[in-house]
Design a protein around this motif. Structure first.
Motif, short mmCIF file in Angstrom:
data_model
loop_
_atom_site.label_atom_id
_atom_site.label_comp_id
_atom_site.label_asym_id
_atom_site.label_seq_id
_atom_site.Cartn_x
_atom_site.Cartn_y
_atom_site.Cartn_z
N UNK A 103 -15.09 15.57 19.67
CA UNK A 103 -14.85 16.98 19.34
C UNK A 103 -14.62 17.77 20.63
N UNK A 104 -13.54 18.56 20.65
CA UNK A 104 -13.25 19.40 21.82
C UNK A 104 -12.85 20.78 21.32
N UNK A 105 -13.26 21.81 22.07
CA UNK A 105 -12.89 23.18 21.64
C UNK A 105 -11.38 23.34 21.70
N UNK A 106 -10.82 24.12 20.76
CA UNK A 106 -9.37 24.32 20.73
C UNK A 106 -9.11 25.71 20.17
N UNK A 107 -7.92 26.16 20.43
CA UNK A 107 -7.58 27.51 19.98
C UNK A 107 -7.05 27.45 18.55
N UNK A 108 -7.94 27.48 17.61
CA UNK A 108 -7.56 27.42 16.20
C UNK A 108 -8.27 28.55 15.49
N UNK A 109 -7.58 29.27 14.64
CA UNK A 109 -8.33 30.25 13.83
C UNK A 109 -7.89 30.15 12.38
N UNK A 110 -8.85 30.25 11.51
CA UNK A 110 -8.61 30.15 10.06
C UNK A 110 -9.46 31.24 9.41
N UNK A 111 -8.95 31.84 8.35
CA UNK A 111 -9.74 32.87 7.66
C UNK A 111 -11.11 32.31 7.29
#
Ligand code: HEM
Ligand code: FES
Length: 594
Positions: free
Chosen positions: A472-480
């Motif tokens: 698991x790595x942080x990533x720039x994802x956004x979801x409602x």
């Protein structure tokens, strides 16, 4: 130390016997696997092997247990008895393969030791744990296979060895219970039940008829008085042959040779061969297995050999033969009883097992029996394969690792919410390898956008990912943010299953036979599902949580894999239905209610 008889090594007969056996076992296993696979192409390989080995071992055990009484009913079956130990060891190897695979598959890689899981899982109110019964049977079979060698036969002495090997009947009873409380609960075809019952009743009947043949004899009252036992008419014993009867549990052979009658134990000192099926040749009883000889009047092998069997007093009254039931010490000389009338000399061939070639008539009979046994075993194995409950479709992309992007949520269970290409959000349950949940891996990423790697498991539109630890790595994802909406109160009937196996890692991953494994998975943190199937076979799988949306894993363990009724609130969470209910209110459905 006495002289030894010629060592009984490998000979042509033994090689034919063992090749036929290997061929038969190979065919049974292959046929079971092919038919199961044809009917259920998504079956997991472990299930195929576990079931094929079990079915073949169980069928072979029936063959093994039939041979003894068949030989008592008709001496022409004796060549099958001769090498029966190899049948027993082959059956043990099949049962061991089944047991070890099942042990690893259902009990390894969990949060408790596999042995603890085997012995403690699967119980609970109103259920009989079937796997410990199988393990107990395997332990008995192990003891027998381990002592099957001549070394043990010599050291334990044939009577003790034989008594030990009678434990095969204990093993058989344990296996019948193992099947009845396990496999037959999950595979409810009446054909399977009928085949299991027919096997047990058939064996029982065969032993009963054979015992009846040797009857007279075990009458307790007569024995208690020490009275001599009437074993039949003089004319029923052909010249040169014996009549075998069972007296107080011991097999006694009464031989006639010319005008004399002598009685001796029918159990050969070499390997328990049936002396009563042998013949008197040159004044000595010849054992039909490897040709050991005994003098009929004193049960001693002729010089220079030293083997001795117990003898019995015998007398003739009118036309009846009477035997004193008290055995005399091995090798005790007894005056033969005299018979005035002549009987026909028995001209049947005596086939001694170690000889390379059996007489033509005997060989024809043996071939016919072996072919009939082959056909019967293949038929039973086919029935066992085709009558299994059809397996549900689910898929595990074992060994295929993909990358996923989404937002992590850790409650009530770890999930990765991913944006679907066409709009909308899918929620993938996340689990760790083995029988473990993924809580420890996702906690620090709760609510964050991430990428992660793992293998897909999916069935009927529900998806789960077996996480590759550390991926698991942080990533720039956004979801409602997820929105749940209530769909109302419902009462549903179904079964609690673990999401990982049920969605495809193990097929089947439900019902009685999978219960111990599902308990271990849920105990390890894998999200429980409530699996509901209507009459048309339409399936719903709801994520099961407590009344306040909390995880309930530890509270549902005893009820996993059993028919239940749950009343609760259903809500929609992305593409999952969630069933919220207090486990204290789950209700067990009894058999008569369904
Ligand atoms: C450690 C010992 C054992 C364990 C853990 C064990 C476990 C299991 C399990 C889990 C099943 C259900 C399999 C499924 O439905 O996919 C099963 C079925 C069965 N077992 Fe065992 N077993 C053991 C020993 C034995 C032994 C010694 C026998 C002797 C032949 C045996 C005969 C069977 C049979 C006939 C079935 C049902 C039919 C089949 O699966 O084809 N088991 N066992
Ligand atoms: S058992 Fe081998 S000779 Fe009798």
């Amino acid at each position: 130390m006495g002289h030894a008889y010629r060592a009984v090594g490998w000979n042509r007969q033994k090689r034919i016997y063992d090749t036929t056996l290997a061929l038969g076992i190979g065919l049974c296993v292959a046929l079971f696997m092919a038919l199961t696979f044809a009917a259920n192409p998504l079956v997991t390989a472990e299930t195929l092997l576990i079931r094929a080995f079990a079915a073949s071992a169980f069928v072979l055990l029936h063959v093994i247990l039939s041979i003894g009484p068949l030989c008592r009913l008709d001496a022409r079956f004796l060549p099958l008895l001769y090498n029966r130990r190899h049948l027993g060891v082959a059956m043990f190897v099949l049962a061991l393969a089944h047991g070890v695979l099942a042990f690893v598959q259902f009990h390894a890689l969990g949060v408790i030791s596999p042995l603890e899981s085997l012995l403690t899982s699967d119980g609970g109110p109103g259920t009989i744990p079937f796997q410990p019964l199988g393990a107990a049977a395997l332990a008995v079979l192990f003891l027998m296979a381990a002592t099957s060698h001549d070394f043990w036969l010599r050291n334990l002495t044939p009577p003790t060895w034989k008594a030990l090997h009678m434990a095969v009947y204990v093993a058989y009873a344990l296996i019948v219970l193992h099947v009845a409380f396990g496999f037959l609960q999950a595979n409810t075809s009446p054909y399977l039940l009928a085949a299991t019952a027919a096997g047990a009743l058939g064996l029982f009947g065969l032993h009963l008829v054979a015992a009846q043949r040797e009857r007279t004899t075990d009458r307790a009252e007569q024995l208690a008085r020490g009275a001599w036992i009437d074993v039949g008419d003089v004319a029923s014993i052909p010249d040169g042959r014996a009549k075998t009867v069972s007296i107080a549990g011991e097999r006694v052979a009464i031989f006639r040779y010319g005008e004399k009658l002598s009685a001796l134990s029918s159990v050969c000192r070499h390997q328990n061969g049936p002396l009563g099926e042998g013949r008197v040749v040159d004044g000595c009883v010849v054992c039909p297995w490897h040709g050991y000889q005994y003098r009929p009047h004193d049960g001693r092998s002729p010089e220079p050999f030293t083997e001795r069997v117990p003898t019995f007093r015998v007398r003739v009254e009118g036309a009846r033969v009477l035997v004193d039931p008290r055995p005399l010490p091995p090798g005790t000389a007894v005056e033969p009883a005299h018979v005035a009338t002549q009987t026909q000399h028995d001209e049947r061939e005596l086939y001694v097992g170690y000889l390379p070639q059996s007489p033509p008539r005997q060989a024809r009979f043996t071939r016919g029996v072996v072919l009939a046994l082959f056909a019967a075993c293949l038929a039973v194995v086919s029935l066992a394969a085709l009558a299994q409950t059809p397996l549900r479709a689910g898929q595990f992309e074992f060994g295929v690792v993909r990358e996923f992007r989404g937002v992590l949520a850790s409650a009530p269970h770890p999930q990765l919410r991913v944006q679907r290409p066409g709009g909308g959000v899918s929620s993938y349950l996340l689990v760790a390898p083995g029988k473990h949940g993924a809580d420890a891996f996702v906690r620090e990423f709760d609510g964050r956008g991430v990428t992660l790697r793992g293998s897909l498991v999916h069935s009927g539109g529900r998806t789960l990912v077996e996480l590759e630890p550390g991926s698991i790595a942080l990533a720039d994802v956004s979801i409602d943010a997820s929105r749940t909406h209530d769909l109302g109160r419902v009462t549903l009937r179904g079964e609690i299953v673990d999401s990982k196996c049920h969605l495809g890692v193990m097929t089947p991953g439900e019902r009685r036979t999978h219960r111990a494994c599902a308990q271990l998975c849920i105990r390890g943190g894998i999200p429980p599902l409530f699996w509901v199937e209507d009459e048309r076979g339409d399936v719903q799988r709801l994520l099961l949580v407590g009344a306040n949306g909390e995880a309930v894993n530890e509270r549902v363990l005893e009820l996993v894999g059993l028919p239940l009724e749950i009343e609760g609130v259903v809500s929609q969470l992305d593409d999952w239905l969630v069933l919220s209910a207090d486990p204290a209110a789950y209700r067990r459905i009894e058999k008569g209610e369904r």
